[in-house]
Design a protein around this motif. Structure first.
Motif, PDB file in Angstrom:
ATOM      1  N   LYS A 134       0.849  -1.195   0.000  1.00  0.00           N
ATOM      2  CA  LYS A 134       0.000   0.000   0.000  1.00  0.00           C
ATOM      3  C   LYS A 134       0.884   1.244   0.000  1.00  0.00           C
ATOM      4  N   PRO A 135       0.721   2.118  -1.002  1.00  0.00           N
ATOM      5  CA  PRO A 135       1.601   3.293  -1.109  1.00  0.00           C
ATOM      6  C   PRO A 135       1.428   4.309   0.013  1.00  0.00           C
ATOM      7  N   SER A 136       0.188   4.493   0.492  1.00  0.00           N
ATOM      8  CA  SER A 136      -0.039   5.458   1.573  1.00  0.00           C
ATOM      9  C   SER A 136      -1.381   5.177   2.226  1.00  0.00           C
ATOM     10  N   ILE A 137      -1.624   5.853   3.314  1.00  0.00           N
ATOM     11  CA  ILE A 137      -2.894   5.698   4.017  1.00  0.00           C
ATOM     12  C   ILE A 137      -4.062   6.196   3.169  1.00  0.00           C
ATOM     13  N   ASN A 138      -3.784   7.035   2.182  1.00  0.00           N
ATOM     14  CA  ASN A 138      -4.826   7.614   1.335  1.00  0.00           C
ATOM     15  C   ASN A 138      -5.107   6.792   0.086  1.00  0.00           C
ATOM     16  N   HIS A 139      -4.657   5.563   0.051  1.00  0.00           N
ATOM     17  CA  HIS A 139      -4.940   4.679  -1.075  1.00  0.00           C
ATOM     18  C   HIS A 139      -5.954   3.619  -0.662  1.00  0.00           C
ATOM     19  N   VAL A 140      -6.850   3.272  -1.585  1.00  0.00           N
ATOM     20  CA  VAL A 140      -7.813   2.195  -1.362  1.00  0.00           C
ATOM     21  C   VAL A 140      -7.646   1.168  -2.475  1.00  0.00           C
ATOM     22  N   LEU A 141      -7.936  -0.067  -2.141  1.00  0.00           N
ATOM     23  CA  LEU A 141      -7.802  -1.149  -3.112  1.00  0.00           C
ATOM     24  C   LEU A 141      -9.050  -1.219  -3.990  1.00  0.00           C
ATOM     25  N   GLN A 142      -8.851  -1.091  -5.308  1.00  0.00           N
ATOM     26  CA  GLN A 142      -9.945  -1.206  -6.271  1.00  0.00           C
ATOM     27  C   GLN A 142      -9.490  -2.101  -7.412  1.00  0.00           C
ATOM     28  N   ASN A 143     -10.205  -3.196  -7.593  1.00  0.00           N
ATOM     29  CA  ASN A 143      -9.873  -4.149  -8.650  1.00  0.00           C
ATOM     30  C   ASN A 143      -8.417  -4.600  -8.591  1.00  0.00           C
ATOM     31  N   GLY A 144      -7.921  -4.820  -7.394  1.00  0.00           N
ATOM     32  CA  GLY A 144      -6.567  -5.328  -7.223  1.00  0.00           C
ATOM     33  C   GLY A 144      -5.471  -4.289  -7.349  1.00  0.00           C
ATOM     34  N   GLU A 145      -5.822  -3.013  -7.513  1.00  0.00           N
ATOM     35  CA  GLU A 145      -4.817  -1.944  -7.624  1.00  0.00           C
ATOM     36  C   GLU A 145      -5.111  -0.847  -6.605  1.00  0.00           C
ATOM     37  N   TRP A 146      -4.052  -0.209  -6.167  1.00  0.00           N
ATOM     38  CA  TRP A 146      -4.199   0.883  -5.214  1.00  0.00           C
ATOM     39  C   TRP A 146      -4.550   2.171  -5.958  1.00  0.00           C
ATOM     40  N   VAL A 147      -5.605   2.830  -5.492  1.00  0.00           N
ATOM     41  CA  VAL A 147      -6.067   4.080  -6.089  1.00  0.00           C
ATOM     42  C   VAL A 147      -6.022   5.159  -5.018  1.00  0.00           C
ATOM     43  N   TYR A 148      -5.430   6.307  -5.360  1.00  0.00           N
ATOM     44  CA  TYR A 148      -5.329   7.416  -4.406  1.00  0.00           C
ATOM     45  C   TYR A 148      -6.688   8.088  -4.230  1.00  0.00           C
ATOM     46  N   VAL A 149      -7.065   8.322  -2.994  1.00  0.00           N
ATOM     47  CA  VAL A 149      -8.294   9.037  -2.658  1.00  0.00           C
ATOM     48  C   VAL A 149      -7.902  10.223  -1.782  1.00  0.00           C
ATOM     49  N   SER A 150      -8.269  11.412  -2.215  1.00  0.00           N
ATOM     50  CA  SER A 150      -7.931  12.612  -1.444  1.00  0.00           C
ATOM     51  C   SER A 150      -8.537  12.529  -0.050  1.00  0.00           C
ATOM     52  N   PRO A 151      -7.768  12.894   0.957  1.00  0.00           N
ATOM     53  CA  PRO A 151      -8.319  12.868   2.314  1.00  0.00           C
ATOM     54  C   PRO A 151      -9.374  13.962   2.459  1.00  0.00           C
ATOM     55  N   PRO A 152     -10.325  13.788   3.368  1.00  0.00           N
ATOM     56  CA  PRO A 152     -11.339  14.830   3.567  1.00  0.00           C
ATOM     57  C   PRO A 152     -10.698  16.098   4.118  1.00  0.00           C
ATOM     58  N   GLN A 153     -11.292  17.214   3.775  1.00  0.00           N
ATOM     59  CA  GLN A 153     -10.809  18.489   4.308  1.00  0.00           C
ATOM     60  C   GLN A 153     -11.079  18.530   5.809  1.00  0.00           C
ATOM     61  N   PRO A 154     -10.129  19.051   6.585  1.00  0.00           N
ATOM     62  CA  PRO A 154     -10.358  19.124   8.031  1.00  0.00           C
ATOM     63  C   PRO A 154     -11.504  20.089   8.339  1.00  0.00           C
ATOM     64  N   THR A 155     -12.224  19.799   9.401  1.00  0.00           N
ATOM     65  CA  THR A 155     -13.305  20.674   9.846  1.00  0.00           C
ATOM     66  C   THR A 155     -12.712  21.910  10.515  1.00  0.00           C
ATOM     67  N   ALA A 156     -13.544  22.910  10.717  1.00  0.00           N
ATOM     68  CA  ALA A 156     -13.095  24.125  11.408  1.00  0.00           C
ATOM     69  C   ALA A 156     -12.592  23.777  12.807  1.00  0.00           C
ATOM     70  N   GLU A 157     -13.269  22.845  13.477  1.00  0.00           N
ATOM     71  CA  GLU A 157     -12.857  22.443  14.826  1.00  0.00           C
ATOM     72  C   GLU A 157     -11.486  21.769  14.807  1.00  0.00           C
ATOM     73  N   GLU A 158     -11.249  20.933  13.793  1.00  0.00           N
ATOM     74  CA  GLU A 158      -9.941  20.272  13.678  1.00  0.00           C
ATOM     75  C   GLU A 158      -8.841  21.297  13.401  1.00  0.00           C
ATOM     76  N   LEU A 159      -9.139  22.273  12.571  1.00  0.00           N
ATOM     77  CA  LEU A 159      -8.153  23.321  12.284  1.00  0.00           C
ATOM     78  C   LEU A 159      -7.859  24.147  13.538  1.00  0.00           C
ATOM     79  N   ARG A 160      -8.903  24.461  14.307  1.00  0.00           N
ATOM     80  CA  ARG A 160      -8.703  25.229  15.546  1.00  0.00           C
ATOM     81  C   ARG A 160      -7.820  24.464  16.528  1.00  0.00           C
ATOM     82  N   ALA A 161      -8.021  23.156  16.596  1.00  0.00           N
ATOM     83  CA  ALA A 161      -7.232  22.342  17.521  1.00  0.00           C
ATOM     84  C   ALA A 161      -5.753  22.341  17.151  1.00  0.00           C
ATOM     85  N   GLN A 162      -5.434  22.636  15.897  1.00  0.00           N
ATOM     86  CA  GLN A 162      -4.045  22.669  15.442  1.00  0.00           C
ATOM     87  C   GLN A 162      -3.402  24.053  15.603  1.00  0.00           C
ATOM     88  N   MET A 163      -4.218  25.059  15.908  1.00  0.00           N
ATOM     89  CA  MET A 163      -3.669  26.416  16.036  1.00  0.00           C
ATOM     90  C   MET A 163      -2.816  26.507  17.292  1.00  0.00           C
TER      91      MET A 163
END
Length: 139
Positions: A35-64
């Motif tokens: 598996k190339p990264s945590i953002n890859h999912v297995l589809q038809n025997g191959e790894w496909v990159y899926v963009s991670p969801p955008q962080p919520t405002a609360e998640e961004l605030r927690a990183q400030m």
């Protein structure tokens, strides 16, 4: 040699330099490329990159980063809210315990976290939205 395995119920795992084979795995397991990264999912025997969801405002605030009381007061000053105005508004809180907790947060904190509920409470006292506070916090 590292190997990747996938099972429809158990998901993905990989060996690290081991000698595990398909015969040692639960029925239904298939060998797959690593598996190339945590953002890859297995589809038809191959790894496909899926963009991670955008962080919520609360998640961004927690990183400030936390601010010192002086930095927080400077942020408020830049927003047109002066320390004496905050103290006046806090002293208008009708409930003794809530007023004292707000005063404690305002007067004796050694650092201020963006996720501290008193930050948004003070902002609301002066019609400042959480988004406005966020923008000033990171400016």
């Amino acid at each position: 040699m590292d190997k990747g395995f996938y099972h429809p119920v158990r998901g993905y795992w990989q060996t690290v330099g081991g000698s595990l084979s398909l015969a040692d795995c639960p029925e239904g397991t298939i060998e797959v490329p690593l598996k190339p990264s945590i953002n890859h999912v297995l589809q038809n025997g191959e790894w496909v990159y899926v963009s991670p969801p955008q962080p919520t405002a609360e998640e961004l605030r927690a990183q400030m980063p936390d601010k010192t009381p002086r930095e927080f007061r400077d942020i408020l000053t830049d927003m047109g809210v002066f320390p004496h105005m905050v103290a006046t508004k806090i002293n208008e809180i009708p409930f003794d315990i809530e007023r004292q907790r707000a005063l404690n947060a305002w007067e004796v904190s050694t650092y201020i976290s963006r996720t501290d509920p008193y930050v948004d409470m003070i902002g609301a006292m002066f019609d400042k939205s959480p988004a406005e506070i966020d923008a000033a916090w990171v400016a």
